[in-house]
Design a protein around this motif. Structure first.
Motif, PDB file in Angstrom:
ATOM      1  N   UNK A  75      12.459   4.961   7.356  1.00 44.22           N
ATOM      2  CA  UNK A  75      12.963   3.711   7.937  1.00 44.22           C
ATOM      3  C   UNK A  75      11.888   2.702   8.348  1.00 44.22           C
ATOM      4  N   UNK A  76      11.264   2.054   7.367  1.00 42.94           N
ATOM      5  CA  UNK A  76      10.407   0.918   7.690  1.00 42.94           C
ATOM      6  C   UNK A  76      11.286  -0.249   8.162  1.00 42.94           C
ATOM      7  N   UNK A  77      12.300  -0.602   7.352  1.00 43.81           N
ATOM      8  CA  UNK A  77      13.350  -1.577   7.721  1.00 43.81           C
ATOM      9  C   UNK A  77      12.795  -2.931   8.168  1.00 43.81           C
ATOM     10  N   UNK A  78      11.630  -3.315   7.649  1.00 40.59           N
ATOM     11  CA  UNK A  78      10.975  -4.522   8.153  1.00 40.59           C
ATOM     12  C   UNK A  78       9.889  -4.938   7.173  1.00 40.59           C
ATOM     13  N   UNK A  79      10.036  -6.088   6.491  1.00 36.76           N
ATOM     14  CA  UNK A  79       9.020  -6.510   5.521  1.00 36.76           C
ATOM     15  C   UNK A  79       7.626  -6.699   6.124  1.00 36.76           C
ATOM     16  N   UNK A  80       7.535  -7.246   7.339  1.00 41.94           N
ATOM     17  CA  UNK A  80       6.220  -7.442   7.957  1.00 41.94           C
ATOM     18  C   UNK A  80       5.562  -6.106   8.271  1.00 41.94           C
ATOM     19  N   UNK A  81       6.350  -5.169   8.784  1.00 38.16           N
ATOM     20  CA  UNK A  81       5.841  -3.823   9.058  1.00 38.16           C
ATOM     21  C   UNK A  81       5.382  -3.162   7.768  1.00 38.16           C
ATOM     22  N   UNK A  82       6.160  -3.329   6.705  1.00 38.52           N
ATOM     23  CA  UNK A  82       5.821  -2.717   5.421  1.00 38.52           C
ATOM     24  C   UNK A  82       4.492  -3.235   4.896  1.00 38.52           C
ATOM     25  N   UNK A  83       4.335  -4.549   4.887  1.00 42.60           N
ATOM     26  CA  UNK A  83       3.083  -5.145   4.406  1.00 42.60           C
ATOM     27  C   UNK A  83       1.899  -4.679   5.252  1.00 42.60           C
ATOM     28  N   UNK A  84       2.077  -4.663   6.562  1.00 44.63           N
ATOM     29  CA  UNK A  84       0.975  -4.284   7.446  1.00 44.63           C
ATOM     30  C   UNK A  84       0.616  -2.811   7.284  1.00 44.63           C
ATOM     31  N   UNK A  85       1.607  -1.949   7.094  1.00 51.57           N
ATOM     32  CA  UNK A  85       1.332  -0.528   6.958  1.00 51.57           C
ATOM     33  C   UNK A  85       0.605  -0.197   5.656  1.00 51.57           C
ATOM     34  N   UNK A  86       0.615  -1.128   4.701  1.00 51.57           N
ATOM     35  CA  UNK A  86      -0.183  -0.923   3.484  1.00 51.57           C
ATOM     36  C   UNK A  86      -1.672  -1.074   3.774  1.00 51.57           C
ATOM     37  N   UNK A  87      -2.003  -1.601   4.958  1.00 53.81           N
ATOM     38  CA  UNK A  87      -3.400  -1.797   5.358  1.00 53.81           C
ATOM     39  C   UNK A  87      -3.948  -0.626   6.161  1.00 53.81           C
ATOM     40  N   UNK A  88      -3.191   0.479   6.208  1.00 50.97           N
ATOM     41  CA  UNK A  88      -3.621   1.638   6.981  1.00 50.97           C
ATOM     42  C   UNK A  88      -3.452   2.914   6.159  1.00 50.97           C
ATOM     43  N   UNK A  89      -4.564   3.592   5.899  1.00 53.32           N
ATOM     44  CA  UNK A  89      -4.511   4.858   5.171  1.00 53.32           C
ATOM     45  C   UNK A  89      -4.347   5.996   6.173  1.00 53.32           C
ATOM     46  N   UNK A  90      -3.259   5.897   6.946  1.00 55.51           N
ATOM     47  CA  UNK A  90      -2.982   6.859   8.010  1.00 55.51           C
ATOM     48  C   UNK A  90      -1.606   7.464   7.781  1.00 55.51           C
ATOM     49  N   UNK A  91      -1.145   8.231   8.749  1.00 50.76           N
ATOM     50  CA  UNK A  91       0.139   8.924   8.634  1.00 50.76           C
ATOM     51  C   UNK A  91       1.277   7.956   8.309  1.00 50.76           C
ATOM     52  N   UNK A  92       1.261   6.773   8.889  1.00 52.52           N
ATOM     53  CA  UNK A  92       2.358   5.817   8.734  1.00 52.52           C
ATOM     54  C   UNK A  92       2.130   4.819   7.607  1.00 52.52           C
ATOM     55  N   UNK A  93       1.138   5.036   6.764  1.00 54.60           N
ATOM     56  CA  UNK A  93       0.802   4.070   5.730  1.00 54.60           C
ATOM     57  C   UNK A  93       1.752   4.073   4.543  1.00 54.60           C
ATOM     58  N   UNK A  94       1.618   3.047   3.707  1.00 52.85           N
ATOM     59  CA  UNK A  94       2.356   2.936   2.455  1.00 52.85           C
ATOM     60  C   UNK A  94       1.428   2.271   1.443  1.00 52.85           C
ATOM     61  N   UNK A  95       1.390   2.803   0.239  1.00 58.87           N
ATOM     62  CA  UNK A  95       0.516   2.244  -0.792  1.00 58.87           C
ATOM     63  C   UNK A  95       0.951   0.821  -1.144  1.00 58.87           C
ATOM     64  N   UNK A  96       0.011  -0.085  -1.370  1.00 63.03           N
ATOM     65  CA  UNK A  96       0.376  -1.469  -1.726  1.00 63.03           C
ATOM     66  C   UNK A  96       1.329  -1.554  -2.912  1.00 63.03           C
TER      67      UNK A  96
END
Length: 233
Positions: A181-202
């Motif tokens: 449940x990212x459920x948020x475009x801004x959260x999704x884009x920002x989480x692509x900038x973190x190679x951590x548990x909560x990250x998502x590949x660009x």
């Protein structure tokens, strides 16, 4: 993430204050999401379920606080999908929505960097965590549909409960959706900038964002009809 019913009340504040509120609120949201993911992973001893539980509880409870504080100021959107619904409901102007979008994206990016700094991680990262496939896209559509529906129902019948409804829904959706449940475009884009548990590949971001926007619009159409008051005869 949102208290749509307060958008009209928020209009009493200057636009600059509203934009700062959206920036700061989204910044703190991402600091919570990324920071709790890092902390959960470090302390869970390799137990992914425990790390996810820590991440979900911190995010949900943090949202209760953030929505309570910032809702009277900006409506506490923190989410372009929620801002889009506010525009469709004629609660804010499209020009204001563009300012909200810029504030949300800027705040989300700064929040990721703040979390990295707090945990002595490199500030600039790219996630390598692929989240692909039809099930993930369906999950994001469902997660965002449910979020917008939950907000619509809460603000229609029990507006004072909206912060709790948002926080509880997101905590639940971390677990019942395959995408967490990212459920948020801004959260999704920002989480692509973190190679951590909560990250998502660009590479996974466009599909997530498309599914989120689809879910938000679908929820707007259904709940606008479902919750509409019967015209006086």
């Amino acid at each position: 993430m949102a208290a749509i019913a307060n958008s009209a009340k928020a209009a009493s504040f200057t636009l600059s204050r509203r934009l700062v509120a959206e920036t700061l609120g989204t910044l703190l949201l991402l600091a919570i999401v990324i920071g709790s993911g890092i902390m959960g992973e470090r302390l869970s001893g390799g137990n992914t379920a425990l790390a996810l539980l820590c991440n979900a509880v911190a995010t949900g409870t943090g949202l209760v606080v953030l929505v309570t504080i910032f809702s009277p100021l900006s409506g506490a959107h923190f989410n372009p999908a929620v801002t889009l619904v506010a525009v469709l409901r004629s609660e804010i102007a499209a020009t204001v929505a563009l300012g909200y979008l810029a504030a949300q994206l800027a705040g989300a990016t700064l929040g990721v960097w703040l979390a990295h700094a707090m945990f002595a991680e490199p500030l600039l990262q790219n996630s390598g965590k692929l989240r692909d496939g039809p099930a993930q896209m369906l999950s994001e559509g469902v997660a965002t549909f449910g979020l917008v529906g939950a907000i619509a129902g809460a603000t229609r019948f029990r507006p004072e409960t909206t912060p709790w409804i948002v926080g509880l829904y997101i905590t639940s959706a971390y677990w019942f959706t395959a995408s967490t449940s990212f459920a948020n475009p801004a959260v999704t884009l920002a989480r692509s900038l973190s190679d951590s548990f909560a990250g998502i590949a660009p590479a996974s971001v466009p599909g997530f964002v498309a599914a989120q926007l689809f879910g938000a619009v679908a929820a707007f159409l259904l709940f606008d009809w479902l919750l509409r008051e019967k015209p006086a005869s």
